[in-house]
Design a protein around this motif. Structure first.
Motif, mmCIF file in Angstrom:
data_model
loop_
_atom_site.group_PDB
_atom_site.id
_atom_site.type_symbol
_atom_site.label_atom_id
_atom_site.label_comp_id
_atom_site.label_asym_id
_atom_site.label_seq_id
_atom_site.Cartn_x
_atom_site.Cartn_y
_atom_site.Cartn_z
ATOM 1 N N SER A 155 0.848 -1.193 0.000
ATOM 2 C CA SER A 155 0.000 0.000 0.000
ATOM 3 C C SER A 155 0.887 1.247 0.000
ATOM 4 C CB SER A 155 -0.887 -0.019 1.254
ATOM 5 O OG SER A 155 -1.419 1.251 1.548
ATOM 6 N N ASN A 156 0.301 2.369 -0.402
ATOM 7 C CA ASN A 156 1.077 3.618 -0.356
ATOM 8 C C ASN A 156 0.486 4.660 0.585
ATOM 9 O OD1 ASN A 156 -1.182 4.501 -1.861
ATOM 10 N ND2 ASN A 156 0.071 5.963 -3.015
ATOM 11 N N SER A 157 -0.513 4.248 1.387
ATOM 12 C CA SER A 157 -1.158 5.258 2.243
ATOM 13 C C SER A 157 -2.060 4.600 3.277
ATOM 14 C CB SER A 157 -1.998 6.212 1.386
ATOM 15 O OG SER A 157 -3.038 5.507 0.729
ATOM 16 N N ARG A 158 -2.418 5.364 4.288
ATOM 17 C CA ARG A 158 -3.412 4.882 5.265
ATOM 18 C C ARG A 158 -4.732 4.605 4.570
ATOM 19 N NH1 ARG A 158 -1.431 9.401 8.113
ATOM 20 N NH2 ARG A 158 -3.371 10.511 7.634
ATOM 21 N N TRP A 159 -5.080 5.453 3.618
ATOM 22 C CA TRP A 159 -6.354 5.329 2.906
ATOM 23 C C TRP A 159 -6.428 3.997 2.171
ATOM 24 C CZ3 TRP A 159 -8.619 4.456 -1.742
ATOM 25 C CH2 TRP A 159 -9.919 4.916 -1.946
ATOM 26 N N VAL A 160 -5.379 3.665 1.429
ATOM 27 C CA VAL A 160 -5.370 2.425 0.648
ATOM 28 C C VAL A 160 -5.363 1.212 1.563
ATOM 29 C CG1 VAL A 160 -3.971 1.017 -0.919
ATOM 30 C CG2 VAL A 160 -4.341 3.432 -1.426
ATOM 31 N N SER A 161 -4.582 1.255 2.637
ATOM 32 C CA SER A 161 -4.543 0.130 3.569
ATOM 33 C C SER A 161 -5.929 -0.149 4.145
ATOM 34 C CB SER A 161 -3.558 0.412 4.704
ATOM 35 O OG SER A 161 -2.242 0.531 4.220
ATOM 36 N N LYS A 173 -1.373 -9.793 5.692
ATOM 37 C CA LYS A 173 -0.414 -8.739 5.969
ATOM 38 C C LYS A 173 -0.471 -7.623 4.915
ATOM 39 C CE LYS A 173 4.439 -8.314 7.404
ATOM 40 N NZ LYS A 173 5.703 -9.079 7.623
ATOM 41 N N ILE A 174 -0.431 -6.378 5.386
ATOM 42 C CA ILE A 174 -0.354 -5.195 4.514
ATOM 43 C C ILE A 174 0.851 -4.374 4.951
ATOM 44 C CG2 ILE A 174 -1.475 -3.059 3.772
ATOM 45 C CD1 ILE A 174 -4.182 -4.385 4.486
ATOM 46 N N LEU A 175 1.690 -4.020 3.994
ATOM 47 C CA LEU A 175 2.830 -3.152 4.288
ATOM 48 C C LEU A 175 2.713 -1.858 3.504
ATOM 49 C CD1 LEU A 175 5.950 -5.530 4.341
ATOM 50 C CD2 LEU A 175 4.724 -4.534 6.283
ATOM 51 N N GLU A 176 2.851 -0.741 4.201
ATOM 52 C CA GLU A 176 2.800 0.566 3.538
ATOM 53 C C GLU A 176 4.197 0.928 3.029
ATOM 54 O OE1 GLU A 176 0.858 3.324 6.175
ATOM 55 O OE2 GLU A 176 -1.065 2.276 6.013
ATOM 56 N N THR A 177 4.566 0.269 1.948
ATOM 57 C CA THR A 177 5.881 0.464 1.334
ATOM 58 C C THR A 177 5.912 1.657 0.389
ATOM 59 O OG1 THR A 177 5.268 -0.997 -0.488
ATOM 60 C CG2 THR A 177 6.356 -2.013 1.404
ATOM 61 N N GLY A 178 4.740 2.162 0.014
ATOM 62 C CA GLY A 178 4.627 3.045 -1.139
ATOM 63 C C GLY A 178 4.407 2.182 -2.368
ATOM 64 N N LEU A 179 4.016 2.781 -3.494
ATOM 65 C CA LEU A 179 3.810 2.022 -4.720
ATOM 66 C C LEU A 179 5.066 2.087 -5.585
ATOM 67 C CD1 LEU A 179 0.159 2.981 -5.732
ATOM 68 C CD2 LEU A 179 0.954 1.020 -4.389
ATOM 69 N N PRO A 180 5.657 0.948 -5.931
ATOM 70 C CA PRO A 180 6.882 0.946 -6.736
ATOM 71 C C PRO A 180 6.777 1.746 -8.025
ATOM 72 C CG PRO A 180 6.533 -1.216 -5.800
ATOM 73 C CD PRO A 180 5.312 -0.410 -5.452
ATOM 74 N N ARG A 181 5.622 1.702 -8.662
ATOM 75 C CA ARG A 181 5.477 2.421 -9.934
ATOM 76 C C ARG A 181 5.593 3.938 -9.744
ATOM 77 N NH1 ARG A 181 -1.098 1.732 -10.363
ATOM 78 N NH2 ARG A 181 -1.590 3.713 -9.372
ATOM 79 N N ASN A 182 5.382 4.411 -8.500
ATOM 80 C CA ASN A 182 5.444 5.845 -8.251
ATOM 81 C C ASN A 182 6.839 6.354 -7.939
ATOM 82 O OD1 ASN A 182 2.735 6.209 -8.735
ATOM 83 N ND2 ASN A 182 2.135 6.187 -6.585
ATOM 84 N N ASP A 183 7.810 5.465 -7.810
ATOM 85 C CA ASP A 183 9.196 5.903 -7.603
ATOM 86 C C ASP A 183 9.667 6.782 -8.750
ATOM 87 O OD1 ASP A 183 9.234 4.438 -5.305
ATOM 88 O OD2 ASP A 183 10.549 2.857 -6.060
#
Length: 388
Positions: A155-161, A173-183
């Motif tokens: 996930s990339n945010s509290r909202w998405v999680s 399990k959910i990890l707020e890693t950010g979205l790889p495509r947005n790097d």
């Protein structure tokens, strides 16, 4: 379930049983991007990072017949989507990476690890459980089955999680890693801009128009709906920002192959370009209706204009909105080209930048340019035998 899909599932189950006798390849990853669409999405950026630290990892990518194979790195092995070979790869890979929820992959074996990256972040529309009245019984069954097999969602945010937890039939399990495509929005963008401009043979800057798919309209009706006066748009943008623009229209993947557009010096068809994120990076302005690309593009710029001529019909005939584009977002919203032109003319950069920053804080956005590295690290750790 359609007859074709039924026989595909039977074939998957049959060969999946056969291949379960083959040992799992501890160094193998098999990837799907939107039903074999090609080299893109979150999986693309994850794999590129993984190769840096683990160049010998065995990467298999499933593709459909329309994909340009030259876009893939030479070390990625390509396999036809839904082929017997694809079933073998899914049956024997250590890691699965996917970004859609109803792609049947058979039954996951003990020792396999499935990461679901999804294909959207924050979004306008209600999805999965929240839009259950618009989904077929078949889709619901497929999505629930998929969720039971997932080991990790990113996930990339509290909202998405929260959206995953509330609506995806998922308790893992959910990890707020950010979205790889947005790097990509945090990198030096000059090479990408030059690549995109060369592809479309344009000079100056790009304004991207990316409308979303309509289930309630035929393809021909959507083509008609998405017609836009490119000359007037670029003229108004020139007055506002002092730049010469070309307007590129990118249709949704569901209609891209049928989206025929009469191009001219102001207007280009971007529906066949393989990587949406590269288009966003290369663009100076984004015009869209209800596309989640808004929440990606705003990581680099607040020059966003919402535009939907069919807004009332959309609300009545399409999925219900989770985010109201007229009330919940900082951007202007137009239902006519006249209003869109007026919104461009009245755009206040400083004020919009402030509003976008407040919105990002409210949603708990975690994208920072390091998402791919985080996910690559945890998957490389999984390949080495450590639990993620």
């Amino acid at each position: 379930m359609g007859l074709k899909k039924f026989f595909i599932k039977i074939r998957w189950d049959l060969f999946n049983v056969c291949f379960r006798w083959v040992p799992i390849n501890k160094n193998k990853i098999v990837i799907d991007n939107f039903f074999g669409k090609g080299y893109g999405g979150n999986p693309k950026y994850i794999v590129e990072k993984m190769f840096i630290e683990n160049p010998n990892v065995d990467v298999i990518w499933v593709i459909n017949n329309t994909v340009d194979k030259t876009l893939f790195p030479p070390q990625v092995k390509l396999v036809k989507f839904n082929s017997i070979r694809a079933i073998f790869e899914f049956s024997t890979a250590h890691i699965w990476i996917d970004n859609v929820k109803n792609n049947y992959k058979g039954k996951k074996r003990k020792g396999q690890f499935y990461i679901q990256t999804w294909h959207g972040g924050i979004g306008f529309k209600k999805v999965e459980k929240e839009s259950i009245e618009t989904l077929s019984k078949e889709y619901i069954k497929e999505s629930k089955y998929d969720s039971k097999q997932i080991d990790l969602m990113i996930s990339n945010s509290r909202w998405v999680s929260k959206n995953y937890r509330d609506n995806f039939w998922y308790n893992g399990k959910i990890l707020e890693t950010g979205l790889p495509r947005n790097d990509i929005f945090f990198m030096n963008s000059n090479n990408i801009k030059n690549k995109v401009k060369k592809f479309f043979r344009v000079n100056g800057d790009i304004v991207l128009y990316a409308p979303t798919f309509r289930n309630y309209l035929s393809i021909d009706s959507q083509v008609e709906l998405f017609k836009i006066n490119g000359e007037k748009i670029v003229e108004e943008l020139y007055k506002k920002f002092g730049k010469k623009y070309t307007l590129i229209i990118r249709a949704h993947p569901n209609i891209a192959k049928d989206f025929n557009l009469k191009e001219n010096q102001f207007l280009k068809n971007g529906s066949d370009y393989p990587d949406m994120q590269e288009l966003l990076v290369a663009s100076d302005v984004l015009i869209t209706d209800f596309s989640s690309s808004v929440f990606d593009f705003m990581l680099k710029s607040s020059r966003i204009f919402l535009f939907a001529k069919d807004y009332r019909d959309y609300i009545e005939n399409e999925r219900e909105m989770k985010i109201n584009p007229q009330k919940d977002l900082p951007f202007s919203f137009a239902t006519s080209e006249k209003k869109l032109l007026n919104d461009i003319n009245n755009f206040n950069q400083k004020e919009m930048d402030r509003k976008v920053e407040m919105f990002n804080n409210k949603m708990g956005i975690k994208d920072d340019g390091k998402s791919s590295q985080r996910v690559a690290n945890l998957l490389n750790k999984e390949l080495k035998g450590s639990n993620v």
